[in-house]
Design an enzyme around this catalytic site. Structure first.
Site, short mmCIF file in Angstrom:
data_model
loop_
_atom_site.label_atom_id
_atom_site.label_comp_id
_atom_site.label_asym_id
_atom_site.label_seq_id
_atom_site.Cartn_x
_atom_site.Cartn_y
_atom_site.Cartn_z
N SER A 173 -68.75 20.12 -72.84
CA SER A 173 -68.43 19.98 -74.27
C SER A 173 -67.77 19.02 -74.87
O SER A 173 -67.84 18.57 -76.03
CB SER A 173 -67.74 21.27 -74.79
OG SER A 173 -66.51 21.30 -74.23
N ASN A 211 -50.05 12.43 -60.45
CA ASN A 211 -48.68 12.44 -61.20
C ASN A 211 -48.64 13.97 -61.37
O ASN A 211 -49.54 14.76 -61.96
CB ASN A 211 -48.89 11.68 -62.44
CG ASN A 211 -49.27 10.18 -62.16
OD1 ASN A 211 -48.69 9.60 -61.37
ND2 ASN A 211 -50.14 9.75 -63.07
N GLN A 238 -47.39 12.25 -65.78
CA GLN A 238 -48.56 13.21 -66.04
C GLN A 238 -48.59 13.66 -67.67
O GLN A 238 -47.58 14.00 -68.37
CB GLN A 238 -48.36 14.70 -65.32
CG GLN A 238 -49.48 15.45 -65.54
CD GLN A 238 -49.42 16.61 -64.84
OE1 GLN A 238 -48.25 17.18 -64.23
NE2 GLN A 238 -50.33 17.76 -64.98
N VAL A 259 -52.03 14.94 -68.88
CA VAL A 259 -53.04 15.87 -69.09
C VAL A 259 -52.55 17.08 -68.17
O VAL A 259 -52.44 16.60 -67.06
CB VAL A 259 -54.21 15.15 -68.97
CG1 VAL A 259 -55.22 16.42 -68.91
CG2 VAL A 259 -54.70 14.05 -69.75
N HIS A 269 -55.24 16.59 -61.42
CA HIS A 269 -56.54 15.47 -61.62
C HIS A 269 -55.94 14.43 -60.52
O HIS A 269 -54.72 14.12 -60.44
CB HIS A 269 -56.73 14.79 -62.76
CG HIS A 269 -55.33 14.42 -63.35
ND1 HIS A 269 -54.72 15.14 -64.21
CD2 HIS A 269 -54.91 13.23 -63.71
CE1 HIS A 269 -53.69 14.94 -64.86
NE2 HIS A 269 -53.70 13.30 -64.62
#
Ligand code: AMP
Length: 113
Positions: A12, A86, A93, A95, A99
């Site tokens: 999306s 992170n 970090q 987000v 990841h």
């Protein structure tokens, strides 16, 4: 839940996808810190590395093996590259969806800032 990386995983939100696996998706970082800067994320939303459990072992292994494969594809496999998680604000970090950063294509300093 309003998560940027969940949006990339479900298509999306736009991203330059490099790799898709059973448990993971890899795409280029939108603000690259090195000539190659790729993020490898689980399809499953998990806020932080600190929340990982033994049951996530297969997913974690897929993340690292995908990073190695992408490093080879990007032509940085022989020169060397860095893999970074992170974890938490003090580590940078920003987000809250797990990841793995794959960074390379230039000489990387140590210790990191
Ligand atoms: P961290 O600071 O470790 O949480 O890393 C988050 C990374 O996500 C940063 O390197 C950002 O540049 C990257 N990022 C944020 N939004 C996007 C996006 N829409 N597409 C690709 N990378 C992103």
């Amino acid at each position: 839940m309003d998560c940027i990386f969940c949006g990339i995983v479900d298509r999306s939100l736009p991203a330059e996808l490099l790799h898709e696996g059973e448990h993971i998706v890899a795409f280029r970082d939108i603000t690259p810190q090195a000539p190659t800067h790729v993020l490898i994320v689980p399809r499953q939303h998990i806020d932080s590395v600190a929340e990982l459990e033994g049951a996530h072992g297969e997913m974690l292994s897929e993340m690292i093996l995908a990073a190695n494969t992408i490093a080879q594809q990007e032509g940085i496999g022989d020169a060397g590259y860095r893999l970074v998680f992170n974890c938490g604000r003090a580590a940078g970090q920003s987000v809250d969806h797990v990841h793995l950063h794959l960074l390379g294509g230039r000489k990387l300093g140590w210790p990191p800032g």
